[in-house]
Design a protein around this motif. Structure first.
Motif, PDB file in Angstrom:
ATOM      1  N   ALA A  93      42.712  47.088   4.171  1.00 18.18           N
ATOM      2  CA  ALA A  93      42.599  47.002   2.717  1.00 18.18           C
ATOM      3  C   ALA A  93      41.665  45.840   2.375  1.00 18.18           C
ATOM      4  N   VAL A  94      40.586  46.163   1.665  1.00 18.83           N
ATOM      5  CA  VAL A  94      39.640  45.123   1.217  1.00 18.83           C
ATOM      6  C   VAL A  94      39.580  45.090  -0.305  1.00 18.83           C
ATOM      7  N   LYS A  95      40.648  45.576  -0.920  1.00 18.68           N
ATOM      8  CA  LYS A  95      40.710  45.578  -2.387  1.00 18.68           C
ATOM      9  C   LYS A  95      40.705  44.147  -2.927  1.00 18.68           C
ATOM     10  N   CYS A  96      40.429  44.040  -4.220  1.00 21.63           N
ATOM     11  CA  CYS A  96      40.458  42.749  -4.904  1.00 21.63           C
ATOM     12  C   CYS A  96      39.617  41.700  -4.161  1.00 21.63           C
ATOM     13  N   ASN A  97      38.327  42.064  -3.988  1.00 24.48           N
ATOM     14  CA  ASN A  97      37.389  41.134  -3.340  1.00 24.48           C
ATOM     15  C   ASN A  97      37.900  40.687  -1.973  1.00 24.48           C
ATOM     16  N   ALA A  98      38.373  41.685  -1.198  1.00 25.52           N
ATOM     17  CA  ALA A  98      38.914  41.396   0.131  1.00 25.52           C
ATOM     18  C   ALA A  98      39.974  40.294   0.036  1.00 25.52           C
ATOM     19  N   TYR A  99      40.942  40.545  -0.832  1.00 29.18           N
ATOM     20  CA  TYR A  99      42.049  39.605  -1.054  1.00 29.18           C
ATOM     21  C   TYR A  99      41.514  38.221  -1.408  1.00 29.18           C
ATOM     22  N   GLY A 100      40.366  38.196  -2.110  1.00 25.72           N
ATOM     23  CA  GLY A 100      39.812  36.924  -2.562  1.00 25.72           C
ATOM     24  C   GLY A 100      38.878  36.258  -1.559  1.00 25.72           C
ATOM     25  N   HIS A 101      38.726  36.846  -0.374  1.00 24.77           N
ATOM     26  CA  HIS A 101      37.908  36.194   0.655  1.00 24.77           C
ATOM     27  C   HIS A 101      36.428  36.558   0.557  1.00 24.77           C
ATOM     28  N   GLY A 102      36.104  37.493  -0.347  1.00 19.83           N
ATOM     29  CA  GLY A 102      34.701  37.900  -0.517  1.00 19.83           C
ATOM     30  C   GLY A 102      34.459  39.259   0.128  1.00 19.83           C
ATOM     31  N   LEU A 103      34.230  40.275  -0.692  1.00 15.02           N
ATOM     32  CA  LEU A 103      34.073  41.634  -0.158  1.00 15.02           C
ATOM     33  C   LEU A 103      32.875  41.719   0.782  1.00 15.02           C
ATOM     34  N   LYS A 104      31.750  41.206   0.302  1.00 11.43           N
ATOM     35  CA  LYS A 104      30.522  41.307   1.084  1.00 11.43           C
ATOM     36  C   LYS A 104      30.690  40.604   2.431  1.00 11.43           C
ATOM     37  N   GLU A 105      31.282  39.423   2.389  1.00 12.59           N
ATOM     38  CA  GLU A 105      31.426  38.614   3.594  1.00 12.59           C
ATOM     39  C   GLU A 105      32.388  39.288   4.580  1.00 12.59           C
ATOM     40  N   VAL A 106      33.520  39.765   4.067  1.00 11.96           N
ATOM     41  CA  VAL A 106      34.504  40.381   4.961  1.00 11.96           C
ATOM     42  C   VAL A 106      33.959  41.698   5.524  1.00 11.96           C
ATOM     43  N   VAL A 107      33.261  42.453   4.686  1.00  9.50           N
ATOM     44  CA  VAL A 107      32.702  43.713   5.175  1.00  9.50           C
ATOM     45  C   VAL A 107      31.662  43.453   6.265  1.00  9.50           C
ATOM     46  N   SER A 108      30.920  42.355   6.126  1.00  8.50           N
ATOM     47  CA  SER A 108      29.923  42.053   7.162  1.00  8.50           C
ATOM     48  C   SER A 108      30.609  41.796   8.505  1.00  8.50           C
ATOM     49  N   ILE A 109      31.859  41.345   8.463  1.00  8.81           N
ATOM     50  CA  ILE A 109      32.605  41.078   9.698  1.00  8.81           C
ATOM     51  C   ILE A 109      33.255  42.360  10.238  1.00  8.81           C
ATOM     52  N   LEU A 110      33.742  43.211   9.315  1.00 10.32           N
ATOM     53  CA  LEU A 110      34.503  44.388   9.740  1.00 10.32           C
ATOM     54  C   LEU A 110      33.633  45.603  10.047  1.00 10.32           C
ATOM     55  N   ALA A 111      32.412  45.623   9.514  1.00  5.76           N
ATOM     56  CA  ALA A 111      31.577  46.821   9.648  1.00  5.76           C
ATOM     57  C   ALA A 111      31.437  47.201  11.120  1.00  5.76           C
ATOM     58  N   GLY A 112      31.661  48.453  11.406  1.00  8.88           N
ATOM     59  CA  GLY A 112      31.531  48.951  12.769  1.00  8.88           C
ATOM     60  C   GLY A 112      32.774  48.725  13.620  1.00  8.88           C
ATOM     61  N   GLN A 113      33.718  47.927  13.133  1.00 11.97           N
ATOM     62  CA  GLN A 113      34.925  47.607  13.907  1.00 11.97           C
ATOM     63  C   GLN A 113      36.121  48.463  13.511  1.00 11.97           C
ATOM     64  N   VAL A 114      36.031  49.135  12.376  1.00  8.96           N
ATOM     65  CA  VAL A 114      37.179  49.872  11.852  1.00  8.96           C
ATOM     66  C   VAL A 114      36.742  51.276  11.434  1.00  8.96           C
ATOM     67  N   ASP A 115      37.738  52.126  11.126  1.00 10.66           N
ATOM     68  CA  ASP A 115      37.420  53.528  10.850  1.00 10.66           C
ATOM     69  C   ASP A 115      37.160  53.805   9.384  1.00 10.66           C
ATOM     70  N   CYS A 116      37.726  52.957   8.526  1.00 13.63           N
ATOM     71  CA  CYS A 116      37.718  53.267   7.100  1.00 13.63           C
ATOM     72  C   CYS A 116      38.064  51.977   6.376  1.00 13.63           C
ATOM     73  N   LEU A 117      37.702  51.854   5.106  1.00 11.50           N
ATOM     74  CA  LEU A 117      38.133  50.704   4.317  1.00 11.50           C
ATOM     75  C   LEU A 117      38.844  51.209   3.069  1.00 11.50           C
ATOM     76  N   ALA A 118      39.927  50.533   2.691  1.00 11.66           N
ATOM     77  CA  ALA A 118      40.708  50.942   1.521  1.00 11.66           C
ATOM     78  C   ALA A 118      40.472  49.976   0.371  1.00 11.66           C
ATOM     79  N   VAL A 119      40.230  50.547  -0.808  1.00  6.81           N
ATOM     80  CA  VAL A 119      40.052  49.748  -2.023  1.00  6.81           C
ATOM     81  C   VAL A 119      40.965  50.302  -3.108  1.00  6.81           C
TER      82      VAL A 119
END
Ligand code: PLP
Length: 377
Positions: free
Chosen positions: A35-61
């Protein structure tokens, strides 16, 4: 660097380690949909997605805008929108919204026949991919368990809508007593049987939030949806298992101003603190406007060079006063650690939660837009 004062350092290695710890609890082959809803729980959507991209199957918002933000960030893998896209009436401009979500390949959640009709209409000759959310006992969103079969059958009958998944959400998985969570899972299982949905038939079944992932293997099904644990925080103190999650965020700002105070000096709005001795105070450019809770007035702790300093007086919108009398080397410009990534520090998210009697995600999601998020290793 931006022009604001505050920086949240988001640790890529901490998030990767948390993901690894969570994966250890889940059978191989089970998909991950953090779950990356609400700006990745406040940690920054863009920043967290840059870390998770390619590592997971799906993202939930949670919201349509969040789903579209992921696409704007060129995140091309599956995105699951957890809230139904639109209400059960015509009050919102749902067709345009749905059409945009479908055009950009967002997987939608359906909880009623009315929503299904709207999706069929918006999809036109495109194929919409949907998950049915079942209410198995939380009484929040989701189709009531008794109505799930009719909804699933209507989806199967729709030409341009594909039933890609079915899920539920647990109300009490973080409690020591798992009875209620197991009752919900039993109800979900009954719905799956009624709808003739079985493992391996291509419909992704899912139920687990963080406490489900960590404490309830029977909630894992085909995919899990961890949120708060991925960022390194424990859902509650009642969990049976406590993997060594690593808080991924450190929030810092500079010591902006310092001054000596004489005994009897009072400070902040309401002049709620009186210095009994001569001392030195400093100003940190963080306040409730940034999500540093006003409830930490005269209670909060920050750290300078690893040493604890107390908050004095009321937290204001943009500024907080700290007592640096015991920090002889304190200088204007020094880094003040507002929130620590060390779980045992009094100014960790967990420590703040103890003072505030709240949960980690309430603290982190409130962190505001004046904080620059920076990914560090
Ligand atoms: C927010 C959310 C999650 C993640 O929950 P955590 O407790 O943060 O792990 C999972 N599923 C749904 C439907 C959610 O809304």
């Amino acid at each position: 660097m931006g022009y604001d004062y505050l920086t949240a350092y988001i640790s890529a290695s901490a998030i990767r380690e948390n993901l690894r710890l969570l994966r250890q609890r889940v059978a191989p082959g089970v998909q991950f949909c953090p779950a990356v809803k609400c700006n990745a729980y406040g940690h920054g959507l863009k920043e967290v997605v840059s870390i998770l991209a390619g590592q997971v199957d799906c993202l939930a918002v949670a919201t349509p805008a969040e789903a579209l933000q992921l696409r704007d960030l060129r995140y091309d893998d599956p995105v699951l929108l957890l809230l139904p896209a639109g209400a059960d009436d015509d009050a919102m401009d749902i067709p345009a919204l749905l059409a945009e979500l479908l055009r950009r390949g967002v997987t939608l959640t359906v909880t009623s026949l009315q929503q299904l009709r709207a999706i069929e209409f918006a999809a036109g000759n495109r194929e919409a991919s949907v998950h049915v959310k079942v209410d198995s006992g939380m009484t929040r969103s989701g189709v009531p368990a008794d109505d799930a079969k009719a909804l699933v059958e209507a989806i199967r009958a729709a030409k341009n809508v594909r039933l890609a998944g079915i899920y539920t959400h647990l109300a009490c998985a973080d409690e020591a007593d798992k009875t209620s969570a197991r009752q919900q899972l039993a109800k979900f299982d009954a719905v799956l049987a009624e709808c003739d949905i079985h493992p391996g038939d291509g419909i992704v079944r899912h139920a687990a939030n963080s406490p489900g992932v960590i404490d309830l293997p029977e909630s894992h099904y085909d995919m899990v949806r961890p949120g708060v644990s991925l960022y390194g925080y424990h859902s509650s103190d009642e969990m049976h298992h406590r993997p060594p999650l690593k808080p991924c965020m450190r929030l810092c700002g500079p010591l902006l101003q310092m001054r000596r105070v004489a005994p009897g000096t009072r400070c902040g709005y309401g002049l709620t603190h009186t210095f009994s001795q001569a001392g030195v105070v400093g100003v940190v450019p963080v306040g409730y406007g940034d999500g540093y809770p006003r409830a930490l007035s005269n209670r909060g702790i920050m750290r300078i060079g690893g040493r604890e300093v107390p908050v004095r007086g009321r937290v204001s919108m943009d500024q907080t006063i700290i007592d640096v009398s015991d920090i002889p080397n304190a200088r204007v410009g020094m880094e003040v650690e507002i929130i620590s990534a060390d779980e045992n520090a009094p100014n960790s998210v967990a420590g703040l939660c103890r003072m505030l009697e709240t949960i980690p995600q309430e603290v982190t999601t409130r962190l505001g837009h004046r904080i620059e998020r920076i990914v560090v290793e």
